[in-house]
Each structure stands twice: as structure tokens, then as C-alpha cells.
Motif scaffolding. Sequence first.
Motif, PDB file in Angstrom:
ATOM      1  N   ALA A   1       0.821  -1.216   0.000  1.00 29.90           N
ATOM      2  CA  ALA A   1       0.000   0.000   0.000  1.00 29.90           C
ATOM      3  C   ALA A   1       0.853   1.264   0.000  1.00 29.90           C
ATOM      4  O   ALA A   1       0.322   2.367  -0.087  1.00 29.90           O
TER       5      ALA A   1
ATOM      6  N   GLY B   1      -5.646  -1.667  -3.100  1.00 29.18           N
ATOM      7  CA  GLY B   1      -4.942  -1.094  -4.232  1.00 29.18           C
ATOM      8  C   GLY B   1      -4.462  -2.163  -5.182  1.00 29.18           C
ATOM      9  O   GLY B   1      -4.759  -3.343  -5.016  1.00 29.18           O
TER      10      GLY B   1
ATOM     11  N   ARG C   1       3.548   1.514  -5.248  1.00 24.77           N
ATOM     12  CA  ARG C   1       2.518   1.953  -6.208  1.00 24.77           C
ATOM     13  C   ARG C   1       3.130   2.691  -7.393  1.00 24.77           C
ATOM     14  O   ARG C   1       2.678   2.522  -8.525  1.00 24.77           O
TER      15      ARG C   1
ATOM     16  N   ILE D   1      -6.417  -6.396  -8.338  1.00 27.52           N
ATOM     17  CA  ILE D   1      -6.641  -5.334  -7.353  1.00 27.52           C
ATOM     18  C   ILE D   1      -7.073  -5.983  -6.043  1.00 27.52           C
ATOM     19  O   ILE D   1      -7.836  -6.938  -6.035  1.00 27.52           O
TER      20      ILE D   1
ATOM     21  N   ASP E   1       3.540   4.232  -1.140  1.00 27.63           N
ATOM     22  CA  ASP E   1       3.684   5.043  -2.349  1.00 27.63           C
ATOM     23  C   ASP E   1       4.785   4.531  -3.269  1.00 27.63           C
ATOM     24  O   ASP E   1       4.655   4.562  -4.487  1.00 27.63           O
TER      25      ASP E   1
END
Length: 173
Positions: free
Chosen positions: A50, A87, A55, A76, A52
Motif C-alpha cells: 500500500a 490497491g 505503487r 486489485i 507510495d
Amino acid sequence: MSSDPSDWKEQAFAAYLAQQKRNEAAERRRLAERGEISFELLLSEYDDLAGDEVRLELDKISTTLKSESVSYSQTIMALDGADAVGGPLPEYIIVLKTLATPAITALATVVAALILRKPATKARLRIGDVEAEMASFDEIKVALEYAKEYAAKAAEADKAPQPTALEQPKPSE
């Protein structure tokens, strides 16, 4: 005739794991029949899915696939709850007929760069009953090219003329 009460739990769990393996194998065969592969990143146990940073890395891969016009879907994870975070996961299903040589090179470049930045990361490709783990640009590129050839051969086999009912041999009585 007393037995350990945990025996049935272990047996049930072993049966569950065996069923999961059968289900995964069947799903990989279905993907291969449709001309698709499973491509995933095996991240370090310390990577926060999860977070940053992860991602952003996944966004780079998705952007590369989109820019090369590759048809794909990404898994997902959705969680219910007030503080739950979901996410994208590092799992992609890629349609092989849309994976041209420039796209293979571009995808291998992006994933290899990620592996260089995070040495504990590997990539895994699954097509049918074949599974390969890759940790370098060359390994990724070769595996994707193999998958492309595999799909082309499977498509040719599907196009081969099938005997009609009149041409099929009669069963011996």
C-alpha cells in the motif's frame, strides 16, 4: 482408538492446499488456452504493497504496457473496513497476441530496473504448466519471447483443420 485432535485439522489443511494447487494449475491452463500469461513481481517481504514507492513502481509497469498497446489486466485488492487500504497488486494477466517485440523490450527494461533498485525482487511468468522466475533483463526478455512463441504455436495448432464427422474414423465394434 484415541487420536490427536489436531490430526484432522492438519489433514483438512493439507487437502485445502492440494485443492488450491489444482485450482491454480487449472487457471494457468485456461489462461494459456486463451493466449494469456500471468506475470507478477515477487516483492521483498519488507515492501509495503500500500506504500507510495511500490505503487509508483507498479504505475511504471502499467504505463509501459499501455504505451505499447498491450492488453492486460491487473489484480486489485479491495479491503472493507474504516481504516482498510486496498490497491493494485503486482500481478498482471497479459494477452500475448498484443505483446510485440518492442513491448517485450520495454517491459523487460522497466522490470529489470526495478529489480536493480530492489535486489530482493524477482519476476515470475506462468504460462500453462511452465513457471519461470527471472531476476535480470535478459532472463525477462527471453521468458517473454518464449511465451510469445508458445502462444503462436498454440494458435497454429488451433487453426489446423479438424476432421469433419465424415472423415473421422469409425469406432471399432
